[in-house]
Design a protein around this motif. Structure first.
Motif, PDB file in Angstrom:
ATOM      1  N   ARG A  90       0.815  -1.219   0.000  1.00 22.98           N
ATOM      2  CA  ARG A  90       0.000   0.000   0.000  1.00 22.98           C
ATOM      3  C   ARG A  90       0.850   1.272   0.000  1.00 22.98           C
ATOM      4  NH1 ARG A  90      -5.183   0.236   0.857  1.00 22.98           N
ATOM      5  NH2 ARG A  90      -5.156   2.129   2.117  1.00 22.98           N
ATOM      6  N   GLU A  91       2.098   1.157   0.391  1.00 23.61           N
ATOM      7  CA  GLU A  91       2.923   2.355   0.558  1.00 23.61           C
ATOM      8  C   GLU A  91       3.866   2.605  -0.614  1.00 23.61           C
ATOM      9  OE1 GLU A  91       4.692   2.607   4.502  1.00 23.61           O
ATOM     10  OE2 GLU A  91       3.022   1.423   5.301  1.00 23.61           O
ATOM     11  N   THR A  92       3.879   1.728  -1.590  1.00 22.53           N
ATOM     12  CA  THR A  92       4.618   1.967  -2.829  1.00 22.53           C
ATOM     13  C   THR A  92       3.923   1.221  -3.957  1.00 22.53           C
ATOM     14  OG1 THR A  92       6.780   1.934  -3.923  1.00 22.53           O
ATOM     15  CG2 THR A  92       6.219   0.008  -2.599  1.00 22.53           C
ATOM     16  N   LEU A  93       4.228   1.613  -5.178  1.00 24.56           N
ATOM     17  CA  LEU A  93       3.705   0.895  -6.336  1.00 24.56           C
ATOM     18  C   LEU A  93       4.418  -0.448  -6.473  1.00 24.56           C
ATOM     19  CD1 LEU A  93       3.521   3.802  -8.946  1.00 24.56           C
ATOM     20  CD2 LEU A  93       1.624   2.779  -7.671  1.00 24.56           C
ATOM     21  N   ASN A  94       3.681  -1.456  -6.929  1.00 17.85           N
ATOM     22  CA  ASN A  94       4.237  -2.798  -7.101  1.00 17.85           C
ATOM     23  C   ASN A  94       3.950  -3.287  -8.510  1.00 17.85           C
ATOM     24  OD1 ASN A  94       5.057  -4.069  -4.213  1.00 17.85           O
ATOM     25  ND2 ASN A  94       3.370  -2.613  -3.962  1.00 17.85           N
ATOM     26  N   LEU A  95       5.019  -3.487  -9.279  1.00 15.22           N
ATOM     27  CA  LEU A  95       4.880  -3.969 -10.646  1.00 15.22           C
ATOM     28  C   LEU A  95       4.495  -5.449 -10.663  1.00 15.22           C
ATOM     29  CD1 LEU A  95       8.031  -2.312 -12.242  1.00 15.22           C
ATOM     30  CD2 LEU A  95       5.659  -1.880 -12.950  1.00 15.22           C
ATOM     31  N   VAL A  96       3.635  -5.804 -11.591  1.00 14.76           N
ATOM     32  CA  VAL A  96       3.298  -7.205 -11.845  1.00 14.76           C
ATOM     33  C   VAL A  96       4.076  -7.630 -13.092  1.00 14.76           C
ATOM     34  CG1 VAL A  96       1.463  -8.828 -12.432  1.00 14.76           C
ATOM     35  CG2 VAL A  96       1.009  -6.941 -10.837  1.00 14.76           C
ATOM     36  N   PRO A  97       4.847  -8.703 -13.030  1.00 13.18           N
ATOM     37  CA  PRO A  97       5.641  -9.108 -14.194  1.00 13.18           C
ATOM     38  C   PRO A  97       4.766  -9.695 -15.303  1.00 13.18           C
ATOM     39  CG  PRO A  97       5.818 -10.756 -12.464  1.00 13.18           C
ATOM     40  CD  PRO A  97       5.049  -9.602 -11.870  1.00 13.18           C
ATOM     41  N   THR A  98       5.326  -9.729 -16.485  1.00 13.43           N
ATOM     42  CA  THR A  98       4.663 -10.438 -17.580  1.00 13.43           C
ATOM     43  C   THR A  98       4.806 -11.941 -17.336  1.00 13.43           C
ATOM     44  OG1 THR A  98       6.640 -10.616 -18.963  1.00 13.43           O
ATOM     45  CG2 THR A  98       5.321  -8.601 -19.181  1.00 13.43           C
ATOM     46  N   LYS A  99       4.071 -12.721 -18.095  1.00 13.19           N
ATOM     47  CA  LYS A  99       4.159 -14.179 -17.956  1.00 13.19           C
ATOM     48  C   LYS A  99       5.550 -14.691 -18.321  1.00 13.19           C
ATOM     49  CE  LYS A  99      -0.779 -14.942 -18.639  1.00 13.19           C
ATOM     50  NZ  LYS A  99      -1.850 -15.420 -19.555  1.00 13.19           N
ATOM     51  N   GLU A 100       6.295 -13.882 -19.058  1.00  9.51           N
ATOM     52  CA  GLU A 100       7.652 -14.255 -19.430  1.00  9.51           C
ATOM     53  C   GLU A 100       8.695 -13.676 -18.485  1.00  9.51           C
ATOM     54  OE1 GLU A 100       8.177 -13.095 -23.489  1.00  9.51           O
ATOM     55  OE2 GLU A 100       6.844 -14.669 -24.269  1.00  9.51           O
ATOM     56  N   GLY A 101       8.211 -12.963 -17.437  1.00  9.58           N
ATOM     57  CA  GLY A 101       9.126 -12.436 -16.430  1.00  9.58           C
ATOM     58  C   GLY A 101       9.623 -11.026 -16.680  1.00  9.58           C
ATOM     59  N   GLY A 102       9.106 -10.354 -17.693  1.00  9.38           N
ATOM     60  CA  GLY A 102       9.519  -8.977 -17.977  1.00  9.38           C
ATOM     61  C   GLY A 102       8.760  -7.969 -17.132  1.00  9.38           C
ATOM     62  N   ASP A 103       9.199  -6.718 -17.194  1.00  7.51           N
ATOM     63  CA  ASP A 103       8.548  -5.645 -16.433  1.00  7.51           C
ATOM     64  C   ASP A 103       7.511  -4.902 -17.259  1.00  7.51           C
ATOM     65  OD1 ASP A 103      10.128  -6.080 -14.124  1.00  7.51           O
ATOM     66  OD2 ASP A 103      11.776  -4.969 -15.043  1.00  7.51           O
ATOM     67  N   TYR A 104       7.548  -5.086 -18.578  1.00  9.42           N
ATOM     68  CA  TYR A 104       6.569  -4.442 -19.448  1.00  9.42           C
ATOM     69  C   TYR A 104       6.349  -5.311 -20.682  1.00  9.42           C
ATOM     70  CZ  TYR A 104      10.700  -2.873 -22.096  1.00  9.42           C
ATOM     71  OH  TYR A 104      11.872  -2.826 -22.814  1.00  9.42           O
ATOM     72  N   TYR A 105       5.278  -4.991 -21.411  1.00  7.66           N
ATOM     73  CA  TYR A 105       4.907  -5.786 -22.585  1.00  7.66           C
ATOM     74  C   TYR A 105       4.757  -4.863 -23.790  1.00  7.66           C
ATOM     75  CZ  TYR A 105       1.939  -8.507 -25.769  1.00  7.66           C
ATOM     76  OH  TYR A 105       1.423  -9.152 -26.861  1.00  7.66           O
ATOM     77  N   LYS A 106       5.291  -5.271 -24.917  1.00  6.60           N
ATOM     78  CA  LYS A 106       5.140  -4.538 -26.171  1.00  6.60           C
ATOM     79  C   LYS A 106       4.156  -5.293 -27.049  1.00  6.60           C
ATOM     80  CE  LYS A 106       7.803  -2.495 -29.979  1.00  6.60           C
ATOM     81  NZ  LYS A 106       9.164  -2.351 -30.573  1.00  6.60           N
ATOM     82  N   ASP A 107       3.032  -4.628 -27.397  1.00 11.80           N
ATOM     83  CA  ASP A 107       2.007  -5.333 -28.169  1.00 11.80           C
ATOM     84  C   ASP A 107       2.342  -5.342 -29.663  1.00 11.80           C
ATOM     85  OD1 ASP A 107       1.105  -2.968 -29.415  1.00 11.80           O
ATOM     86  OD2 ASP A 107      -0.434  -2.591 -27.911  1.00 11.80           O
ATOM     87  N   SER A 108       1.451  -5.942 -30.441  1.00 10.17           N
ATOM     88  CA  SER A 108       1.708  -6.139 -31.871  1.00 10.17           C
ATOM     89  C   SER A 108       1.648  -4.842 -32.675  1.00 10.17           C
ATOM     90  CB  SER A 108       0.711  -7.149 -32.447  1.00 10.17           C
ATOM     91  OG  SER A 108      -0.619  -6.790 -32.125  1.00 10.17           O
ATOM     92  N   LEU A 109       1.175  -3.752 -32.037  1.00  9.64           N
ATOM     93  CA  LEU A 109       1.166  -2.444 -32.691  1.00  9.64           C
ATOM     94  C   LEU A 109       2.344  -1.576 -32.261  1.00  9.64           C
ATOM     95  CD1 LEU A 109      -2.606  -1.415 -32.613  1.00  9.64           C
ATOM     96  CD2 LEU A 109      -1.275  -2.199 -34.585  1.00  9.64           C
ATOM     97  N   GLY A 110       3.164  -2.120 -31.356  1.00 10.61           N
ATOM     98  CA  GLY A 110       4.315  -1.355 -30.892  1.00 10.61           C
ATOM     99  C   GLY A 110       4.054  -0.494 -29.680  1.00 10.61           C
ATOM    100  N   ASN A 111       2.915  -0.704 -29.006  1.00  9.64           N
ATOM    101  CA  ASN A 111       2.607   0.035 -27.778  1.00  9.64           C
ATOM    102  C   ASN A 111       3.204  -0.690 -26.568  1.00  9.64           C
ATOM    103  OD1 ASN A 111       0.706   2.112 -28.885  1.00  9.64           O
ATOM    104  ND2 ASN A 111      -0.435   0.274 -29.452  1.00  9.64           N
ATOM    105  N   TYR A 112       3.553   0.090 -25.553  1.00 10.57           N
ATOM    106  CA  TYR A 112       4.192  -0.461 -24.357  1.00 10.57           C
ATOM    107  C   TYR A 112       3.218  -0.411 -23.173  1.00 10.57           C
ATOM    108  CZ  TYR A 112       8.530   0.066 -27.005  1.00 10.57           C
ATOM    109  OH  TYR A 112       9.517  -0.018 -27.951  1.00 10.57           O
ATOM    110  N   TRP A 113       3.137  -1.528 -22.445  1.00 11.39           N
ATOM    111  CA  TRP A 113       2.175  -1.671 -21.345  1.00 11.39           C
ATOM    112  C   TRP A 113       2.874  -2.149 -20.068  1.00 11.39           C
ATOM    113  CZ3 TRP A 113      -3.096  -0.820 -22.448  1.00 11.39           C
ATOM    114  CH2 TRP A 113      -3.416  -0.712 -23.808  1.00 11.39           C
ATOM    115  N   ARG A 114       2.272  -1.806 -18.932  1.00 11.70           N
ATOM    116  CA  ARG A 114       2.721  -2.326 -17.649  1.00 11.70           C
ATOM    117  C   ARG A 114       1.502  -2.523 -16.753  1.00 11.70           C
ATOM    118  NH1 ARG A 114       5.447   3.362 -16.190  1.00 11.70           N
ATOM    119  NH2 ARG A 114       3.531   4.545 -15.952  1.00 11.70           N
TER     120      ARG A 114
END
Length: 369
Positions: A90-114
């Motif tokens: 609750r006191e800091t942001l917590n990233l959820v990893p991708t299923k492949e263990g990355g910190d962000y995901y790049k979709d098929s259009l080239g957009n970046y997500w977290r």
């Protein structure tokens, strides 16, 4: 956000290691830079909430560097919070990893997500409704400085290079005056003179940093009230959000930007300059909260230069508005003719009022030093 991009939110959501199946993904919050969604998943009848964001790679061109900053700082904060017997979920942001263990995901259009864990039972406020709000804001950003005092700031990526390098901003301003692409310089001679009269002051912070008098810190660089989550039950500031502009910088500039925005008695684009002034009451409230939150982690030089930070951030912002006006209003969104010039006038009026109240500002800082 385009329709095609909006469709990709489900592709992105399913790329992360969330619990259960996606049940809904709807727009959330009032942010203007990134696209934010409340992602709700269900597993064995239990509901799990997340924040899904499409990062704006047109503004933040180094997504890898940005996410390295976010991951490094939030991981460090989590350890600090645990050592202080707090609640890191609750006191800091917590990233959820991708299923492949990355910190962000790049979709098929080239957009970046977290994806972040959702923090419930807390609210972000856009405006200072009472002095206590501003005190909590100061305390939160001060505590942020305290928790990250030992973080190696030099390792951070500059997600927006020279963001608060005032001398660099001045060079850009001078170029805009010289080129005068819209033929507007003649009508703003007084405003140009206002900036140039204060040119010598602009390099002081960078000079002191180079000498080692002002230490390089982890800075947030967008220290507005709406980037703090306030606990609904206690009313206490709980978590700093919107970490995209985390960079190496100076603590006095984080402090100063808060004052510029929150202690002004008028709106940022107020046309009636008689309404513009520095509220010494709100300045004192913020100083008290900020220094309490810092818990002695700032140096004596940093504390003594807090008024300078407030003035420089206000002057720099006004100079940026004036630069954009001279260049044809290409950076800041405007809703009326001469909107950027109105914004510039408001900032310069606030600078002038700070100069009149300088002795009081210094006395307030000294009171809580």
């Amino acid at each position: 956000m385009s329709a095609d991009c909006c469709e990709k939110k489900l592709e992105a959501a399913n790329a992360f290691a969330v619990k259960g199946e996606v049940k809904s993904c709807e727009r959330y919050g009032s942010g203007h830079i990134n696209d934010t969604f409340l992602l709700i998943c269900e597993e064995n009848g239990a509901e799990h909430k997340y924040i899904l964001q499409r990062m704006n790679h047109m503004i933040f061109k180094d997504i890898e560097g940005l996410m390295k900053n976010v991951k490094g700082v939030t991981s460090f904060l989590r350890k600090q919070i645990e050592e202080n017997h707090g609640n890191p979920e609750r006191e800091t942001l917590n990233l959820v990893p991708t299923k492949e263990g990355g910190d962000y995901y790049k979709d098929s259009l080239g957009n970046y997500w977290r994806v972040y864990l959702f923090i419930g039972g807390a609210t972000c406020y856009n405006l200072v409704e009472k002095p206590e709000d501003f005190y909590q804001s100061g305390k939160a950003f001060g505590h942020f400085q305290s928790l990250l005092a030992e973080y190696p700031a030099k390792e951070l990526t500059e997600t927006i290079p020279n963001f608060h390098n005032t001398p660099s901003r001045f060079v850009t301003f001078q170029k805009a005056v010289e080129e005068d692409v819209k033929g507007r310089a003649a009508e703003v001679e007084a405003e140009i003179a206002f900036v140039r009269e204060r040119a010598e002051e602009m390099g002081l912070a960078m000079k002191l940093q180079a000498e080692g008098t002002l230490p390089l810190r982890v800075t947030h660089n967008d220290t507005k009230l709406n980037n703090i989550m306030i606990d609904d039950a206690s009313g206490q500031a709980m978590c700093i959000i919107d970490l995209d502009t985390i960079m190496p910088g100076l603590s006095i500039f984080d402090f100063g930007d808060s004052i510029r925005f929150g202690a002004n008695t008028a709106e940022e684009d107020e046309q009636d300059l008689s309404k513009v002034s520095l509220s010494l009451e709100l300045f004192e409230v913020y100083v008290k909260g900020f220094l309490e939150g810092c818990a002695g982690r700032l140096t004596e030089a940093e504390v003594s230069m807090l008024p300078y930070g407030a003035k420089m951030m206000t002057l720099e912002c006004g100079m940026r508005f004036l630069t954009d006006y001279l260049q044809g209003d290409t950076y800041f969104h405007i809703t009326r003719e001469k909107h950027n010039l109105d914004r510039c006038h408001t900032q310069f009026a606030l600078v002038a009022d700070m100069e009149k109240k300088w002795a009081e500002m210094e006395a307030i800082v000294k009171k809580y030093q």
